[in-house]
Design a protein around this motif. Structure first.
Motif, PDB file in Angstrom:
ATOM      1  N   GLY A 156       0.779  -1.234   0.000  1.00 54.53           N
ATOM      2  CA  GLY A 156       0.000   0.000   0.000  1.00 54.53           C
ATOM      3  C   GLY A 156       0.809   1.281   0.000  1.00 54.53           C
ATOM      4  O   GLY A 156       0.231   2.377  -0.051  1.00 54.53           O
ATOM      5  N   ARG A 157       2.147   1.201   0.046  1.00 52.12           N
ATOM      6  CA  ARG A 157       2.991   2.402   0.024  1.00 52.12           C
ATOM      7  C   ARG A 157       3.545   2.593  -1.384  1.00 52.12           C
ATOM      8  O   ARG A 157       4.013   1.637  -2.015  1.00 52.12           O
ATOM      9  N   ARG A 158       3.523   3.816  -1.873  1.00 53.54           N
ATOM     10  CA  ARG A 158       3.995   4.094  -3.231  1.00 53.54           C
ATOM     11  C   ARG A 158       5.513   4.086  -3.262  1.00 53.54           C
ATOM     12  O   ARG A 158       6.175   4.851  -2.561  1.00 53.54           O
ATOM     13  N   THR A 159       6.066   3.219  -4.080  1.00 54.65           N
ATOM     14  CA  THR A 159       7.516   3.076  -4.207  1.00 54.65           C
ATOM     15  C   THR A 159       8.059   4.065  -5.228  1.00 54.65           C
ATOM     16  O   THR A 159       7.521   4.168  -6.341  1.00 54.65           O
ATOM     17  N   LEU A 160       9.141   4.762  -4.870  1.00 53.00           N
ATOM     18  CA  LEU A 160       9.795   5.676  -5.795  1.00 53.00           C
ATOM     19  C   LEU A 160      10.944   4.988  -6.533  1.00 53.00           C
ATOM     20  O   LEU A 160      11.081   5.123  -7.741  1.00 53.00           O
ATOM     21  N   TYR A 161      11.769   4.244  -5.790  1.00 52.50           N
ATOM     22  CA  TYR A 161      12.882   3.514  -6.392  1.00 52.50           C
ATOM     23  C   TYR A 161      13.447   2.553  -5.352  1.00 52.50           C
ATOM     24  O   TYR A 161      13.103   2.618  -4.160  1.00 52.50           O
ATOM     25  N   LEU A 162      14.334   1.659  -5.797  1.00 53.47           N
ATOM     26  CA  LEU A 162      15.010   0.706  -4.920  1.00 53.47           C
ATOM     27  C   LEU A 162      16.516   0.876  -5.042  1.00 53.47           C
ATOM     28  O   LEU A 162      17.020   1.288  -6.090  1.00 53.47           O
ATOM     29  N   ASP A 163      17.226   0.547  -3.963  1.00 52.40           N
ATOM     30  CA  ASP A 163      18.686   0.473  -3.987  1.00 52.40           C
ATOM     31  C   ASP A 163      19.099  -0.917  -3.521  1.00 52.40           C
ATOM     32  O   ASP A 163      18.672  -1.363  -2.447  1.00 52.40           O
ATOM     33  N   TYR A 164      19.913  -1.594  -4.334  1.00 53.32           N
ATOM     34  CA  TYR A 164      20.437  -2.905  -3.971  1.00 53.32           C
ATOM     35  C   TYR A 164      21.922  -2.786  -3.653  1.00 53.32           C
ATOM     36  O   TYR A 164      22.667  -2.123  -4.384  1.00 53.32           O
ATOM     37  N   GLU A 165      22.334  -3.455  -2.576  1.00 47.91           N
ATOM     38  CA  GLU A 165      23.758  -3.552  -2.284  1.00 47.91           C
ATOM     39  C   GLU A 165      24.088  -5.007  -1.995  1.00 47.91           C
ATOM     40  O   GLU A 165      23.204  -5.806  -1.648  1.00 47.91           O
ATOM     41  N   ALA A 166      25.357  -5.370  -2.140  1.00 51.98           N
ATOM     42  CA  ALA A 166      25.771  -6.759  -1.941  1.00 51.98           C
ATOM     43  C   ALA A 166      27.147  -6.813  -1.315  1.00 51.98           C
ATOM     44  O   ALA A 166      27.945  -5.876  -1.424  1.00 51.98           O
ATOM     45  N   TYR A 167      27.430  -7.908  -0.666  1.00 54.12           N
ATOM     46  CA  TYR A 167      28.796  -8.276  -0.327  1.00 54.12           C
ATOM     47  C   TYR A 167      29.298  -8.926  -1.616  1.00 54.12           C
ATOM     48  O   TYR A 167      29.158 -10.119  -1.832  1.00 54.12           O
ATOM     49  N   GLU A 168      29.891  -8.119  -2.498  1.00 60.18           N
ATOM     50  CA  GLU A 168      30.041  -8.510  -3.901  1.00 60.18           C
ATOM     51  C   GLU A 168      30.911  -9.740  -4.097  1.00 60.18           C
ATOM     52  O   GLU A 168      30.559 -10.644  -4.874  1.00 60.18           O
TER      53      GLU A 168
END
Length: 248
Positions: A134-146
């Motif tokens: 129900g919350r409007r998403t603007l964008y996502l950020d992904y991070e990793a232990y590459e």
């Protein structure tokens, strides 16, 4: 003895230490107990330590592992989970896995996965949607232990090929800022038979979401949060010792 700490996801926001002095013969489990004591003022985060996995020098470690001088200790909360241009030799390989900060070339990778001996190609294309609960998403950020994530996805692809008898596996995960509608993860499984391809594809995405150290931060119109990850398999939860010792 001094070890280097490498917290990820929500833990990165509350653990500022880059290194930590510990007594000799300190185990992974006791390290988590010490961190839990430091985080008593943040009970939600302290409780999270009971559900995390820990890596030592980019490999999963159990609670009884004894730490050594200079070890790099990754603190991995439950997971959410190179270049995008591949050479012709990489495209022709039956197994291709990588992380990228560029747009994933889905059409190119799917086309390259098909061979004359295949009777089926099954695709999972995970995309960024415009809302969560129900919350409007603007964008996502992904991070990793590459370093660790790259090794893990390569191992998953090999395991899928052996376990399900499929010919080819492509597994690509995006990192960094993703906009609505962009592909975050692409899995392509090629096989002589559709049943094996479907089963392998489902196993790959489900296992990736539980074991590969990749985290997602969701930015909404009214705030931002690190996404709650799926629980690690029990054998990977080094943090379980924290809960047991605090109750004793």
């Amino acid at each position: 003895m001094r070890v280097q700490l490498l917290p990820f996801g929500v833990l990165k926001d509350c653990l500022s230490e880059a290194s930590l002095d510990l007594p000799a013969e300190t185990s992974v489990g006791y390290l988590l107990v010490l961190l839990g004591e430091r985080l008593q003022a943040q009970p939600t985060i302290a409780q999270l330590l009971g559900r995390i996995a820990v890596s030592v020098n980019a490999e999963y470690a159990q609670s009884g592992r004894i730490l050594q001088e200079g070890d790099l200790v990754g603190l991995l909360p439950p997971v959410s989970g190179g270049s995008a241009e591949l050479s012709s030799s990489e495209l022709s390989s039956p197994t291709r896995t990588y992380l990228t900060r560029a747009a994933i070339p889905a059409d190119e990778l799917i086309a390259a996965a098909k061979q004359g001996s295949d009777g089926a190609v099954v695709v999972f294309d995970g995309i960024v949607r415009d809302n969560t609960r129900g919350r409007r998403t603007l964008y996502l950020d992904y991070e990793a232990y590459e370093e660790m994530a790259e090794r893990q996805i390569a191992e998953l692809a090999s395991q899928a090929a052996e376990r399900f008898g499929v010919r080819g596996v492509t597994l690509v995960h995006r990192l960094g800022r993703l906009e609505i509608g962009e592909t975050s993860v692409l899995i392509v499984v090629a096989s002589a038979h559709r049943g094996a391809a479907f089963e392998a594809c489902r196993w790959l995405i489900d296992t990736l979401k539980k074991t590969v150290p990749i985290w997602k931060k969701e930015t909404f119109a009214d705030g931002a949060v690190w996404a709650d990850g799926e629980p690690f398999p029990p054998e990977l939860i080094a943090g379980a010792v924290v809960v047991m010792e605090q109750k004793s």
